[in-house]
Scaffold this active site. Sequence first.
Site, PDB file in Angstrom:
ATOM      1  CD  GLU A 193       2.819  -7.252 -13.488  1.00  0.00           C
ATOM      2  OE1 GLU A 193       3.160  -6.938 -12.666  1.00  0.00           O
ATOM      3  OE2 GLU A 193       2.129  -8.197 -13.459  1.00  0.00           O
ATOM      4  CG  HIS A 252       5.836  -6.438  -7.889  1.00  0.00           C
ATOM      5  ND1 HIS A 252       4.896  -4.949  -7.985  1.00  0.00           N
ATOM      6  CD2 HIS A 252       5.043  -7.097  -8.685  1.00  0.00           C
ATOM      7  CE1 HIS A 252       4.045  -5.289  -8.694  1.00  0.00           C
ATOM      8  NE2 HIS A 252       3.872  -6.394  -9.261  1.00  0.00           N
ATOM      9  CG  ASP A 274       0.799 -11.499 -14.922  1.00  0.00           C
ATOM     10  OD1 ASP A 274      -0.024 -12.364 -15.124  1.00  0.00           O
ATOM     11  OD2 ASP A 274       0.934 -10.955 -13.605  1.00  0.00           O
ATOM     12  NE  ARG A 330      -4.086   0.149   0.989  1.00  0.00           N
ATOM     13  CZ  ARG A 330      -4.808  -0.199   0.074  1.00  0.00           C
ATOM     14  NH1 ARG A 330      -4.806  -1.324  -0.394  1.00  0.00           N
ATOM     15  NH2 ARG A 330      -5.364   1.042  -0.551  1.00  0.00           N
ATOM     16  CG  HIS A 357       4.487 -11.780 -12.881  1.00  0.00           C
ATOM     17  ND1 HIS A 357       4.180 -10.451 -12.625  1.00  0.00           N
ATOM     18  CD2 HIS A 357       5.911 -11.655 -12.178  1.00  0.00           C
ATOM     19  CE1 HIS A 357       4.869  -9.618 -11.932  1.00  0.00           C
ATOM     20  NE2 HIS A 357       5.936 -10.373 -11.467  1.00  0.00           N
ATOM     21  CG  HIS A 371      -1.647  -9.207 -15.694  1.00  0.00           C
ATOM     22  ND1 HIS A 371      -0.669  -8.480 -14.985  1.00  0.00           N
ATOM     23  CD2 HIS A 371      -2.368  -9.718 -14.622  1.00  0.00           C
ATOM     24  CE1 HIS A 371      -0.892  -8.494 -13.707  1.00  0.00           C
ATOM     25  NE2 HIS A 371      -1.951  -9.115 -13.381  1.00  0.00           N
ATOM     26  CG  HIS A 419       1.142  -2.980 -11.580  1.00  0.00           C
ATOM     27  ND1 HIS A 419       0.039  -3.543 -10.731  1.00  0.00           N
ATOM     28  CD2 HIS A 419       1.898  -4.168 -11.605  1.00  0.00           C
ATOM     29  CE1 HIS A 419       0.304  -4.601 -10.418  1.00  0.00           C
ATOM     30  NE2 HIS A 419       1.471  -5.150 -11.156  1.00  0.00           N
ATOM     31  CG  HIS A 468      -3.231 -13.577 -10.401  1.00  0.00           C
ATOM     32  ND1 HIS A 468      -2.018 -13.424  -9.730  1.00  0.00           N
ATOM     33  CD2 HIS A 468      -3.387 -12.786 -11.295  1.00  0.00           C
ATOM     34  CE1 HIS A 468      -1.391 -12.169 -10.430  1.00  0.00           C
ATOM     35  NE2 HIS A 468      -2.215 -11.854 -11.144  1.00  0.00           N
ATOM     36  CD  GLU A 527       2.756 -11.892  -9.873  1.00  0.00           C
ATOM     37  OE1 GLU A 527       2.106 -11.742 -10.945  1.00  0.00           O
ATOM     38  OE2 GLU A 527       3.336 -10.808  -9.237  1.00  0.00           O
ATOM     39  CG  ASP A 567      -5.039  -8.675 -12.297  1.00  0.00           C
ATOM     40  OD1 ASP A 567      -4.335  -9.650 -12.334  1.00  0.00           O
ATOM     41  OD2 ASP A 567      -4.439  -7.473 -11.954  1.00  0.00           O
ATOM     42  CE1 TYR A 627      -2.203  -3.402  -3.991  1.00  0.00           C
ATOM     43  CE2 TYR A 627      -0.635  -5.264  -3.934  1.00  0.00           C
ATOM     44  CZ  TYR A 627      -1.666  -4.695  -3.796  1.00  0.00           C
ATOM     45  OH  TYR A 627      -2.334  -5.036  -2.228  1.00  0.00           O
TER      46      TYR A 627
END
Length: 280
Positions: free
Chosen positions: A142, A67, A176, A37, A211, A179, A107, A226, A256, A224, A70
């Site tokens: 990504e 990473h 990904d 976050r 990914h 994605h 991202h 997973h 992921e 999106d 996000y």
Amino acid sequence: MLTIGCHLSSSKGYLAMGKDAVKINANTFQFFTRNPRGGNAKELNPADIEAFLAYAKDHKINRILAHAPYTLNACSADAHLRDFARETMADDLRRLEYTPGNCYNFHPGSHVKQGVEAGIAYISEMLNQILKPEQTTTVLLETMAGKGSEIGRNFEELREILDRVTLSGHMGVCLDTCHVWDGGYDIVNHLDEVLAEFDRVIGLKYLKAVHLNDSLNPLGAHKDRHARIGEGHIGKDALIRVINHPALKHLPFYLETPNELDGYAEEIALLRGHYQDEEE
Ligand code: FE
Ligand code: FE
Ligand code: ZN
């Protein structure tokens, strides 16, 4: 040798991640640079990094992938949020030089109502401000599912960002599988064609990481979500073809999937069992 790992919690530091990776027969891993976050990162612990680097060398762990949180949005309509994204990523890149030669994935962002062109301009402008000629980290865009106004929903959008970055030698792309499938690229029935298109639009030399995820949704759903390997619409066989594709098999793969460590261990064992090692 298949280079594969999964997303690990970074809360206990680098050495703990290295040990978790070895526990599940992984030889790489991905981690968030800080709380997803956003917010402050923990102080780097030089002793932990030194111990990790030695441990990674002994256990042949390499090509780890950091990473970015996000929630960062480099192309927000709010200037404060754009500044926050730029400062956070610049700080991440500075810290990542303590573990040199790896990759940093982010991202691209969501343009909300500003339009794709404005979004792409902000993202490339930020990259031109934070990339340094001397850095050893490669920064990856990504491929995104195209949820809402996400930038990176197709290869052309990523290409446009790369075209505007001066130090493009420090840039790459992370593909990904969930994605791109959600974005409408049929990697189940047309993997060769999708990769040929990637090569034509972006260039396979930019592809640095994968990914590896199944998707809860059908082709082109732009959702999106997973799924575990074999429990989604992509399926186990198609993902096994991905890790063995001549254009991909040398790349590092990061799971992921919704799993705890034991679930990741099973997926890694499954994929290692279906990987065709090159003849020496
Ligand atoms: Fe991501
Ligand atoms: Fe991903
Ligand atoms: Zn995702």
